[in-house]
Design a protein around this motif. Structure first.
Motif, PDB file in Angstrom:
ATOM      1  N   VAL A 747      34.756  50.921 -16.090  1.00  0.00           N
ATOM      2  CA  VAL A 747      35.371  52.192 -15.719  1.00  0.00           C
ATOM      3  C   VAL A 747      34.438  52.926 -14.755  1.00  0.00           C
ATOM      4  CG1 VAL A 747      36.287  54.392 -16.525  1.00  0.00           C
ATOM      5  CG2 VAL A 747      36.574  52.341 -17.920  1.00  0.00           C
ATOM      6  N   ILE A 748      34.852  53.029 -13.494  1.00  0.00           N
ATOM      7  CA  ILE A 748      34.091  53.767 -12.486  1.00  0.00           C
ATOM      8  C   ILE A 748      34.690  55.168 -12.395  1.00  0.00           C
ATOM      9  CG2 ILE A 748      33.199  53.770 -10.135  1.00  0.00           C
ATOM     10  CD1 ILE A 748      32.400  51.279 -11.558  1.00  0.00           C
ATOM     11  N   SER A 749      33.860  56.185 -12.535  1.00  0.00           N
ATOM     12  CA  SER A 749      34.325  57.573 -12.463  1.00  0.00           C
ATOM     13  C   SER A 749      33.669  58.274 -11.284  1.00  0.00           C
ATOM     14  CB  SER A 749      34.019  58.324 -13.760  1.00  0.00           C
ATOM     15  OG  SER A 749      34.697  57.728 -14.853  1.00  0.00           O
ATOM     16  N   LEU A 750      34.469  59.055 -10.565  1.00  0.00           N
ATOM     17  CA  LEU A 750      33.985  59.785  -9.394  1.00  0.00           C
ATOM     18  C   LEU A 750      34.384  61.246  -9.522  1.00  0.00           C
ATOM     19  CD1 LEU A 750      34.076  58.686  -5.693  1.00  0.00           C
ATOM     20  CD2 LEU A 750      34.952  60.927  -6.311  1.00  0.00           C
ATOM     21  N   ILE A 751      33.406  62.115  -9.410  1.00  0.00           N
ATOM     22  CA  ILE A 751      33.643  63.557  -9.427  1.00  0.00           C
ATOM     23  C   ILE A 751      33.349  64.098  -8.040  1.00  0.00           C
ATOM     24  CG2 ILE A 751      33.027  65.762 -10.471  1.00  0.00           C
ATOM     25  CD1 ILE A 751      32.076  64.253 -12.920  1.00  0.00           C
ATOM     26  N   ASN A 752      34.355  64.744  -7.437  1.00  0.00           N
ATOM     27  CA  ASN A 752      34.148  65.363  -6.130  1.00  0.00           C
ATOM     28  C   ASN A 752      33.397  66.671  -6.289  1.00  0.00           C
ATOM     29  OD1 ASN A 752      36.847  63.808  -4.794  1.00  0.00           O
ATOM     30  ND2 ASN A 752      35.164  64.338  -3.438  1.00  0.00           N
ATOM     31  N   LEU A 753      32.343  66.838  -5.498  1.00  0.00           N
ATOM     32  CA  LEU A 753      31.520  68.040  -5.558  1.00  0.00           C
ATOM     33  C   LEU A 753      31.610  68.796  -4.243  1.00  0.00           C
ATOM     34  CD1 LEU A 753      28.285  66.438  -7.076  1.00  0.00           C
ATOM     35  CD2 LEU A 753      30.203  67.441  -8.312  1.00  0.00           C
ATOM     36  N   GLU A 754      31.472  70.099  -4.345  1.00  0.00           N
ATOM     37  CA  GLU A 754      31.361  70.943  -3.155  1.00  0.00           C
ATOM     38  C   GLU A 754      29.906  71.399  -3.092  1.00  0.00           C
ATOM     39  OE1 GLU A 754      32.546  75.378  -2.344  1.00  0.00           O
ATOM     40  OE2 GLU A 754      34.351  74.147  -2.348  1.00  0.00           O
ATOM     41  N   PRO A 755      29.080  70.766  -2.256  1.00  0.00           N
ATOM     42  CA  PRO A 755      27.640  71.063  -2.278  1.00  0.00           C
ATOM     43  C   PRO A 755      27.310  72.377  -1.591  1.00  0.00           C
ATOM     44  CG  PRO A 755      28.109  69.392  -0.648  1.00  0.00           C
ATOM     45  CD  PRO A 755      29.411  69.692  -1.321  1.00  0.00           C
ATOM     46  N   GLN A 756      26.141  72.904  -1.940  1.00  0.00           N
ATOM     47  CA  GLN A 756      25.624  74.067  -1.233  1.00  0.00           C
ATOM     48  C   GLN A 756      25.327  73.672   0.207  1.00  0.00           C
ATOM     49  OE1 GLN A 756      25.369  77.018  -2.436  1.00  0.00           O
ATOM     50  NE2 GLN A 756      25.066  76.959  -4.640  1.00  0.00           N
ATOM     51  N   PRO A 757      25.621  74.521   1.164  1.00  0.00           N
ATOM     52  CA  PRO A 757      25.321  74.175   2.564  1.00  0.00           C
ATOM     53  C   PRO A 757      23.849  73.827   2.750  1.00  0.00           C
ATOM     54  CG  PRO A 757      26.689  76.137   2.443  1.00  0.00           C
ATOM     55  CD  PRO A 757      26.259  75.834   1.027  1.00  0.00           C
ATOM     56  N   GLY A 758      23.622  72.648   3.289  1.00  0.00           N
ATOM     57  CA  GLY A 758      22.253  72.223   3.539  1.00  0.00           C
ATOM     58  C   GLY A 758      21.562  71.614   2.344  1.00  0.00           C
ATOM     59  N   TYR A 759      22.211  71.648   1.164  1.00  0.00           N
ATOM     60  CA  TYR A 759      21.576  71.116  -0.045  1.00  0.00           C
ATOM     61  C   TYR A 759      22.565  70.216  -0.770  1.00  0.00           C
ATOM     62  CZ  TYR A 759      18.257  74.842   0.879  1.00  0.00           C
ATOM     63  OH  TYR A 759      17.354  75.666   1.468  1.00  0.00           O
ATOM     64  N   PRO A 760      22.847  69.041  -0.216  1.00  0.00           N
ATOM     65  CA  PRO A 760      23.882  68.199  -0.807  1.00  0.00           C
ATOM     66  C   PRO A 760      23.572  67.760  -2.230  1.00  0.00           C
ATOM     67  CG  PRO A 760      22.639  66.997   0.860  1.00  0.00           C
ATOM     68  CD  PRO A 760      22.218  68.443   0.961  1.00  0.00           C
ATOM     69  N   ALA A 765      30.062  73.462  -6.957  1.00  0.00           N
ATOM     70  CA  ALA A 765      31.183  73.335  -7.880  1.00  0.00           C
ATOM     71  C   ALA A 765      31.746  71.931  -7.772  1.00  0.00           C
ATOM     72  CB  ALA A 765      32.266  74.363  -7.560  1.00  0.00           C
ATOM     73  N   TRP A 766      32.460  71.513  -8.821  1.00  0.00           N
ATOM     74  CA  TRP A 766      33.222  70.281  -8.718  1.00  0.00           C
ATOM     75  C   TRP A 766      34.667  70.634  -8.417  1.00  0.00           C
ATOM     76  CZ3 TRP A 766      37.350  69.403 -11.943  1.00  0.00           C
ATOM     77  CH2 TRP A 766      37.404  70.141 -13.129  1.00  0.00           C
ATOM     78  N   GLY A 767      35.399  69.697  -7.786  1.00  0.00           N
ATOM     79  CA  GLY A 767      36.753  70.002  -7.374  1.00  0.00           C
ATOM     80  C   GLY A 767      37.796  69.018  -7.833  1.00  0.00           C
ATOM     81  N   ARG A 768      37.357  67.795  -8.234  1.00  0.00           N
ATOM     82  CA  ARG A 768      38.317  66.777  -8.635  1.00  0.00           C
ATOM     83  C   ARG A 768      37.568  65.620  -9.278  1.00  0.00           C
ATOM     84  NH1 ARG A 768      43.302  64.878  -8.050  1.00  0.00           N
ATOM     85  NH2 ARG A 768      43.554  62.629  -7.972  1.00  0.00           N
ATOM     86  N   PHE A 769      38.282  64.833 -10.067  1.00  0.00           N
ATOM     87  CA  PHE A 769      37.676  63.673 -10.695  1.00  0.00           C
ATOM     88  C   PHE A 769      38.703  62.556 -10.751  1.00  0.00           C
ATOM     89  CE2 PHE A 769      39.429  66.626 -13.676  1.00  0.00           C
ATOM     90  CZ  PHE A 769      40.322  65.853 -14.402  1.00  0.00           C
ATOM     91  N   ASP A 770      38.243  61.318 -10.717  1.00  0.00           N
ATOM     92  CA  ASP A 770      39.111  60.145 -10.809  1.00  0.00           C
ATOM     93  C   ASP A 770      38.364  59.037 -11.517  1.00  0.00           C
ATOM     94  OD1 ASP A 770      41.806  60.317  -9.193  1.00  0.00           O
ATOM     95  OD2 ASP A 770      40.319  61.365  -7.965  1.00  0.00           O
TER      96      ASP A 770
END
Length: 1150
Positions: A747-760, A765-770
């Motif tokens: 099971v591979i899980s991926l959480i989409n993150l919204e990084p701080q500008p310049g600090y990936p 915040a997170w925005g989505r997961f699959d």
């Protein structure tokens, strides 16, 4: 229908279009001038001008030809083509017209363009075309809506209205009127001469809640509005004469219409009670299946969708092109007779209702020529690792090709073709196996290889999802919680929160709902990944604890913050005006309200695992599209004294626009509610910018939306996100990353993150997961991506197998592109970092990347691991040599060998054979014995497993297992090993039990010092007994019963072999029959103890003598054990010299 014949040279300039462009032939570049106009069909452009779209090229001329369908272009380029194009132009990529290259094409502004290879002159195939459309300038009216009911109930003439909406362009608004009014003829009132007769009725939802403002119509042409329901759902109509029989229809926004017959009973009063069902978007419950047919045969594809109302309109597509209903006469079934090769391709269906649409998964159709084989008899290569003492050839390779038969579908015979039933069908499989002997330092190793493939009934392994449900904050298990699939209850969780769900056949998307009967937790709606090839996938489900209720005065306006925690500004607030709380009857509740509003804040990374569903919705075309969340909230309103559930009338949701860090999302923010049966989010309303503020926050700007809280209680602040990609990930059995050692069922899980500008590395915040389960070629995970800003979105990726976390490739102290699996310079753009990159104390089981959309003009970015969203097929079929990201299992010196090869992650690879390690593909029983070793180091321990009592397998090898002991951190000079052995029991024919003869031999200068007394007693009570006179080993005829930790034997049965083994190993490490540990407790639950010491120089251990002189060493064991205690051999069995050698003379197989 699509017109046929050569495409006209150019089109068009309509006389009613002053200033419309004309066409001009050019040799190469996109034209800026046009040649003289060619007239278009009369009346095609009702406007003041027109303009061409940009050029589109979404298909290539491979296969049947070049298909540039308007529907597909609208899918990939949303909003780029007007609603009703009036003309179309096509040119080759060499900028030539079709007649210039002598090709026949089909063209229609309504459907697009196609060029079919078989229609071209002999020796020619279609060129690669791009096309564009002519759109009315500034005029983009949608289709007219349906006529409204008549404005007058009855008696006099009234009017009815229909409307259309305008998609305004930047250049000019739509011209014309958005509404059209028409007179409707007068209709007689129902019994106006009988004022003493009355119709009384009530309109409620399926849960019994009153439905105010429902419209009651008298059925007729046109329908006549009679009344509207009040706040309690009641309505009254006067004037129905006695004896009058009539039908009424009830309509309310968001609900399917209801019908009722009204018959007076002679008393002068007729009563109706109508229940309206909430509109439910269609949801596909039966998808078409892949089929293989021979040319000339027929095939049937089936699909079925649920919803409210039940879908009755179905559309079928071939390679994305809509099939003509009149030609194929289809409904939910599509029947194709007299198949031709050009009808091969992918087919899918779409179901549609007034509530929306849904598309099925595509089903491939393979059409074979007469005499063509669908299953090649020659097996495909498949490598297994041999023991280290058995090199295959002069190169020293330890991998041997045992062959495999790909489980592809076979063509069905005419007699066995099925319609929509649950036919298992026929698949390619093993027809014949051969026994081979591999030379191993003077001995032979038996191994069975696939000699021939053929068609047979498809394997039907059980597909399961197993796991635990626990509280996200405390780890407390959900004890005896209810489990629902759709609206059907299928079971309960166990005392420790464990669950098992059997996946129904043909399931594409498994939606499960976990309900806490004590109402401490928010219902968890999860889209669970599963392995379509069979077996079980393990999943940890986290539940969000409900927020403690607060007391509200229902007569006052109340505001509840959404996300006010840890000193952060709230994401928004829920505004409940005075009098908003309602009882289900529609009565306004007055008193104290117990209000619990639980907000899931995506600014907290720990909340991602508790989010419901997979953040997807079905768009108007029926495609499932991802959402990006800004927060979810669930509500629970109850009466303060009785605890009865309350609803609300219109309430307001206010969202702080300052919390939206992507400005483009402000215009797309919507309010959604979750359908718990489908797991899809459905739109409740739009959040629109509104100035002003409340209280101390006057400087803030809000997005404001409205909703009513009735049956649904889980809501979401989301935007549809069209910047999408796929990420390619593979899992391996070890750090060697051999292509033939990939793991399936991970099971591979991926959480989409919204990084701080310049600090990936520091997400805001997170925005989505699959989650996706790996197959034989890895997994492709959907993710948000950006082509302009590589760090606009990043992804946090993990991998688990049976609850075990796999390790990601290290990113420090030096990044190794060859190990990561991605070449430079793209790897640098992705910014790959393992979790422990900056802090070695953190876990090594996750990595983070920037999801940088690949640049198609940069050759370094066209080979993965990120693929554009429309390139899913390319991602899924990418060769192992293409860029991909990696996980691997950390296994120290662990080795398995089966005489009959079997890939545990692919249950379809199981072969029924007397020497199969696992005799039953529906149920896997894993057996382990715990060995304690007293010695200064860790030692390799081998189990050798041969037939013991069954006449067909006695003395023949089943397989080997090597395991290195693990040090006990609390005991000095002590380690323990959990060694797998083949369980005793029925063989694959289920006729006789075999007591496996198991030998346990540690490496080194070791001697047996103790045997578990209960185990010894059990073996003595269940003869025959294998003597253990040789102190360097322990031999037993394995017990048939599952004994448990008191005997040092650990047995677990499961539908997934890997999961059975993981659970058994966890119990063995812990030394208990129900625990789980990854820390070795060597002195707990032990079966046998060996003492090992450093041997004198020049003296071989018994283990090493087995490697160098296996015949003599095994003969020594047999002499010391004696033949009298061995199980008697079959009188009719005759052994050949080679079979005698296979029994014992194998180097390295003690």
């Amino acid at each position: 229908s699509v017109p046929t014949g050569p495409l006209q040279q150019g089109c068009c300039a309509h006389p009613a279009l002053p200033g419309a462009p004309t066409l001009h032939p050019l040799a190469s570049s996109i034209p800026t001038h046009f040649h003289p106009p060619v007239p278009c069909p009369a009346g095609s452009v009702p406007g003041r001008g027109a303009e061409w779209t940009s050029w589109f090229n979404i298909d290539h001329p491979g296969g049947d030809g070049d298909y540039e369908s308007l529907e597909a272009i609208r899918f990939y380029y949303r909003g780029r083509v007007c609603e009703r194009p009036v003309a179309i132009q096509a040119r080759t990529t060499e900028w030539e017209l079709p007649e210039e290259v002598g090709e026949v094409v089909h063209v229609s502004p309504k459907k697009g363009f196609r060029c079919i290879n078989k229609e071209q002159p002999q020796g020619k195939t279609c060129s690669n075309y791009h096309i564009r459309f002519l759109c009315p300038l500034g005029e983009s009216w949608m289709e007219w809506g349906t006529w409204s009911p008549c404005s007058h109930s009855c008696g006099s003439a009234g009017t009815r209205v229909r409307r259309r909406s305008c998609k305004k362009t930047k250049k000019m608004p739509c011209t014309g009127r958005p509404t059209e009014v028409q007179k409707c003829p007068p209709s007689p009132c129902p019994g106006t001469s009988c004022p003493e007769h009355t119709l009384q009725g009530t309109v409620v939802s399926t849960t019994g809640s009153a439905l105010p403002d429902a419209h009651i119509y008298l059925e007729g042409r046109p329908p006549v509005l009679l009344a509207r329901s009040d706040a309690h759902g009641h309505f009254t109509v006067t004037g129905l004469c006695e004896g009058t029989a009539t039908n009424i229809s009830i309509h309310r926004e968001g609900f399917a219409p209801g019908l009722a017959s009204v018959v007076s009973n002679g008393s002068g009063v007729a009563v109706v009670h109508v229940r309206l069902q909430r509109l439910e978007k269609p949801y596909m419950v039966l998808h078409p299946k892949a089929k293989v047919r021979v040319a000339g045969q027929e095939v049937t594809f089936c699909c079925k969708a649920s919803g409210t109302p039940v879908p009755k309109k179905y559309y079928w597509y071939h390679n994305g092109t809509l099939l003509e209903r009149k030609v194929y006469r289809y409904g939910s079934r599509l029947v194709l007779r007299g198949l031709a090769p050009e009808q091969a391709g992918t087919y899918h269906c779409k179901a549609s209702t007034e509530a929306g649409a849904i598309k099925s998964a595509p089903a491939p159709l393979t059409v074979l020529a007469q005499g063509q084989q669908s299953c090649k008899p020659e097996p495909e290569p498949s490598l297994v690792e041999l023991p280290s003492e058995c090199p295959q050839d002069a190169t020293g390779s330890r991998y041997y090709n045992v062959g495999r038969c790909p489980p592809a579908p076979c063509a069905s015979s005419l007699a066995k073709q099925s319609g929509c039933g649950a036919d298992a069908g026929h698949c390619c499989g093993v027809r014949r196996m051969e026994m081979r002997e591999i030379p191993c330092a003077g001995s032979v190793l038996p191994i069975k290889v696939v000699a021939e493939c053929g068609c047979g009934p498809c394997a039907q392994p059980r597909v399961l999802v197993q796991g635990r449900v626990t509280a996200a904050d405390t780890g407390e298990p959900l004890r005896f919680g209810q489990i629902f699939l759709g609206g059907k209850k299928v079971g309960f969780t166990g005392y420790k929160g464990s669950f098992t769900i059997e996946v129904p056949p043909d399931t594409q998307r498994l939606v499960a709902r976990f309900v806490d009967q004590q109402q401490r937790f928010v219902d968890a709606v999860k889209v669970l990944p599963f392995n379509r090839r069979g077996g079980a996938v393990y999943q940890e489900v986290k539940m969000l604890r409900k927020k403690e209720p607060v007391d509200l005065d229902s007569s006052q306006s109340n505001a509840i913050p959404l996300g006010e925690a840890s000193g952060r500004e709230p994401v928004g607030e829920l505004i409940l005006p005075a009098g908003a709380f309602l009882r289900p009857s529609g009565e306004v509740f007055r008193g104290t309200v117990k209000a619990s509003v639980t907000f899931l804040d995506p600014r907290d990374m720990a909340t991602a695992s508790t989010a419901s569903s997979d953040l997807s919705f079905a768009n108007t075309e029926g495609e499932i599209i991802p959402l990006r969340t800004y927060g979810m909230f669930t509500v629970d309103f109850r009466e303060g004294e009785t605890g009865a559930v309350l609803q609300t009338g219109p309430v307001e949701v206010r969202m702080d626009a300052g919390q939206v860090w992507m400005p483009e999302h402000l215009q797309k923010m919507k309010l959604w509610s979750l359908n718990p049966e489908t797991g899809l989010w459905e739109e409740e309303g739009v959040l629109r910018p509104a100035g002003g503020s409340r209280g101390k926050r006057e400087e803030r700007t809000f997005l404001v939306g409205n909703l009513e809280i009735r049956e649904r209680r889980l809501f979401n602040l989301d935007v549809p996100e069209d910047r999408r990609c796929f990420v390619k990930v593979r899992a391996y059995s070890n750090e060697k990353f051999n292509p033939y050692e990939q793991l399936e069922g991970v099971v591979i899980s991926l959480i989409n993150l919204e990084p701080q500008p310049g600090y990936p590395a520091n997400p805001r915040a997170w925005g989505r997961f699959d989650s996706v389960v790996t197959g034989p070629n890895g997994a492709c995970l959907p993710a948000f991506c950006d082509g302009q800003r590589p760090d606009a979105y990043s992804a946090y990726v993990t991998a688990t197998l049976g609850g075990e976390e796999l390790e990601a490739v290290a990113s420090s102290p030096k990044l190794n592109p060859n190990a990561v699996g991605v070449s430079q310079p793209y790897l640098g753009k992705l910014g790959y970092r393992r979790l422990d990159h900056d802090d070695p104390n953190l876990k090594k089981t996750a990595f983070q990347i920037n999801v940088a959309k690949p640049d198609p003009n940069n050759v370094d970015e066209t080979n993965g691991p990120i693929y554009p969203y429309r390139s899913l097929e390319e991602c899924e079929e990418a060769p192992v040599s293409a860029n991909h990201l990696r996980f691997y299992r950390v296994e120290v010196d662990k080795y398995e060998y089966n005489v009959v090869p079997f890939k545990e992650s692919d249950l379809t690879s199981w072969t029924g054979d007397y020497l199969s390690w696992w005799p039953n593909p529906q149920e896997f029983r894993a057996c382990f014995i715990k060995v304690q070793i007293e010695g200064p180091q860790e030692y390799m321990v081998r189990s050798r497993n041969v037939g013991g009592s069954h006449p067909r397998t006695r003395g023949q090898l089943y397989g080997l297992r090597d395991t290195r002991s693990v040090r006990d951190m609390l005991l000095e000079n002590t380690s323990g090993a959990c060694v797998e052995f083949k369980c005793s029991g029925m063989l694959f024919d289920q006729s006789l039990v075999d007591r496996t003869l198991v030998s346990i031999i540690p490496q080194g200068s070791c001697h047996r010092t103790a045997v578990n007394s209960l185990l010894r007693e059990y073996l003595n009570r269940h003869p025959p007994v294998a003597e253990n006179n040789h102190t360097a080993a322990f031999t037993m005829l394995a017990p048939v019963d599952p004994l448990g930790h008191n005997y040092g034997i650990y047995t677990v049965t499961d539908q997934n072999p890997r999961l059975a083994k993981e659970i058994a190993i966890g119990r063995c490490f812990d030394g208990t029959s129900d625990g789980f540990s990854r820390e070795m407790k060597a002195d707990a639950g032990t079966a046998v103890t060996f003492t090992c010491q450093e041997r004198p120089a020049g003296r071989e251990s018994f283990f090493q003598r087995l490697l160098t002189a296996p015949a003599e060493a095994l003969a020594e064991i047999r002499r010391e054990m004696g033949t009298s205690e061995m199980p008697p051999g079959p009188t009719a069995t005759r052994q050949t010299p080679s079979s005698r050698r296979r029994m014992g003379q194998i180097r390295g197989q003690p």
